[in-house]
Design an enzyme around this catalytic site. Structure first.
Site, short mmCIF file in Angstrom:
data_model
loop_
_atom_site.label_atom_id
_atom_site.label_comp_id
_atom_site.label_asym_id
_atom_site.label_seq_id
_atom_site.Cartn_x
_atom_site.Cartn_y
_atom_site.Cartn_z
CB ALA A 432 -0.93 0.01 1.21
CG HIS A 527 -25.61 -1.38 -0.20
ND1 HIS A 527 -25.02 -0.72 -1.27
CD2 HIS A 527 -26.74 -0.70 0.10
CE1 HIS A 527 -25.77 0.31 -1.60
NE2 HIS A 527 -26.83 0.34 -0.79
#
Length: 550
Positions: A432, A527
């Protein structure tokens, strides 16, 4: 069949070859017991077809053990330690404590702790913990609040000037945490029964280490001395700082020029920019972050510009000079040879790479082969050209990531103590970049995949995250999956955006396990989240067949 299975299990049970003086009696008893057990199994009754692979595997294990122990000799009692590690960074500490847990007598030496490293100062914990990943991430956290204060207005919080930031208070808090971590690592070694020596170590023989004038012998030696920041050889280089000093600045700079286009350069560029500085980032390539996926690099460049970074691409710094007002000027040459200046800098940061810290270690004198960058040359098992000397981490210049050094350290511990030659596995190593925005990746880039997989399906998506649609932030998120069209296997995953590293760590497990695109598509998303977009990309964005766009 059950009887044969039990016999096979008994024959294949690994035998730990470590034979220190303290374990001599137990080892003899164990061998006698194993010999009796094998005799009782009545191996001759087994079919010869089953015996052949067993013998082959046993011979392979014995050969491996002999390779590990040949150089050390049969009498381990002649050494002060079974393993002596030079360097108590991530790889050195992990290798040392695992070796001790396997029964070895282990020592590690490290220089005294200072916040800025030198040839006489280091500290237990190493670069990552004391002057790399950890303090850098603390600076990232500190700088993020500036964005949060501004973004909160879109959610109804009263617009007002951001509260003043006390740089000195932050540096004090950072130092307190690093002191705590330095102590924690010392406790880890102590709890693992590893002898810690404070001082500079050097190799004086295949089985001998000197620490500040005192010599110790060791059956095996592990080099884990890490690396150090390097500066460009240009006039005025002495006026510049490196990442070490950037983490210890007494005040926050108002204008900074960062030289370099790697992850350290863009991370510090983003940190200083979020703190409100005018930041110029100068790099030689057309795009920053060489080695990462090309599409991600382009997207990152666009997003960096949105955050206010001033990118000077395809430029080479040629000089740094100090004016009468104390400010620094950087002279750069563009790709056409033209010269320009970036003046008025409070600070110039050179983030132009790191080099292995192998100077004055005595390695060449004892026959350790060195590479062109000063790195220690090792084989697939992290063993040097001297069979009793091993090396891990940045000093071998493979993948300069802390988790990789941890993996290498554990592999060496198994090899030298248990006699199980162990290769570090460098496949699907995630990484990262903690800039603004964040980039995370695992597996192959598009460019890397094409070299070995001529038929590719590429799935991409770019969107404005929910938070940013309300806050007003212009930053977007980008996601990409690289899929082998022949096998449906996901070869690489890439993400630019908030929490990319956290999301990619989970995806790394899936790619390591060989996940297919069909499995990804069948996965139910969470979600509302950005991460769910990875399991909803159904349409191929681009494809290659026989290595060419289709």
């Amino acid at each position: 069949m059950l009887q044969i299975h039990s016999s096979l299990s008994a024959l294949r049970r690994p035998v730990v070859p470590f034979t220190s003086a303290a374990c001599g009696v137990a080892s003899a008893r164990r061998k006698a017991h194993q010999a009796a057990a094998i005799h009782a199994i009545r191996v001759p009754q087994l079919p010869s077809a089953l015996l052949t692979p067993i013998r082959s595997a046993t011979q392979q294990k014995r050969a491996a053990r002999s390779l590990v122990t040949a150089a050390a000799g049969s009498d381990a009692a002649q050494y002060d330690f079974d393993l002596f590690t030079i360097g108590a960074g991530s790889g050195g500490v992990r290798g040392s404590r695992f070796a001790s847990s396997y029964g070895a007598k282990v020592a590690v030496c490290e220089m005294p702790f200072e916040f800025i490293s030198s040839d006489a100062a280091g500290g237990v914990g190493g670069t990552c913990v004391l002057r790399g990943c950890v303090p850098k991430k603390l600076m990232v956290y500190a700088s993020e609040y500036a964005d949060l204060f501004r973004d909160s207005v879109g959610f109804g919080w009263e617009e007002r000037p951001a509260p003043p930031h006390s740089w000195s208070s932050f540096i004090e808090a950072k130092r307190k945490e690093l002191n705590r971590l330095n102590g924690a690592y010392k406790n880890t070694l102590n709890n693992a029964k590893v002898t810690l020596m404070e001082g500079r170590g050097r190799v004086v023989g295949p089985h001998e280490v000197e620490v500040d004038g005192k010599r110790f012998t060791a059956r095996n030696i592990l080099l884990a001395v890490g690396g150090k920041a390097q500066k460009l050889d240009i006039p005025g280089a002495e006026l510049c700082i490196t990442s070490d000093e950037a983490l210890e600045l007494p005040t926050a700079p108002k204008k900074v020029t960062v030289l370099g286009g790697g992850y350290i350069a863009v991370e510090f560029s983003s940190i200083f920019r979020r703190f409100g500085a005018e930041v110029h980032t100068v790099f030689r390539q057309p795009l920053p972050l060489r080695g990462f996926d090309e599409e991600c690099r382009k997207f990152m460049s666009e997003q960096y510009a949105q955050t206010g970074l001033q990118l000077h691409k395809e430029c080479n710094p040629v000089e740094v000079k100090r004016g009468a007002d104390g400010k620094l000027t950087v002279v750069v040459r563009d790709k056409d040879g033209g010269l320009s200046e970036v003046s008025g800098n409070d600070t110039v940061l050179m983030a132009t790479g790191r080099t292995p810290r192998t100077g004055n270690l005595g390695l060449e004198q004892v026959g350790v082969k060195m590479g062109p960058k000063g790195q220690v040359v090792v084989d697939d098992f992290c063993r040097t050209s001297v069979p009793s000397i091993w090396a891990v981490g940045d000093v071998i210049d493979r993948i300069q990531l802390t988790p990789v050094a941890l993996m290498e350290g554990m592999a060496v511990a198994k090899s030298v103590v248990k006699g199980e030659l162990t290769k570090p596995d460098y496949t699907a190593v995630p990484s990262a970049v903690f800039s603004n925005p964040e980039l995370a990746t695992v597996g192959l880039s598009e460019e890397q995949a094409l070299k070995s997989h001529p038929n590719l399906d590429l799935f991409t998506t770019s969107f404005r995250p929910m938070r940013n649609t309300v806050s007003g932030s212009p930053l977007r998120t980008f996601m990409k999956l690289v899929v082998d069209a022949d096998t449906d296997r996901v070869l690489g995953a890439h993400m630019v955006g908030d929490h990319a590293a956290e999301i990619m760590q989970g995806f790394a497990v899936a790619i390591k396990a060989g996940v297919t695109k069909a499995v990804v598509d069948s996965t139910v998303g969470i979600h509302p989240s950005a991460a769910e977009e990875f399991v909803t990309m159904r349409t191929v964005s681009r494809k290659f067949r026989n290595g060419v766009p289709a």
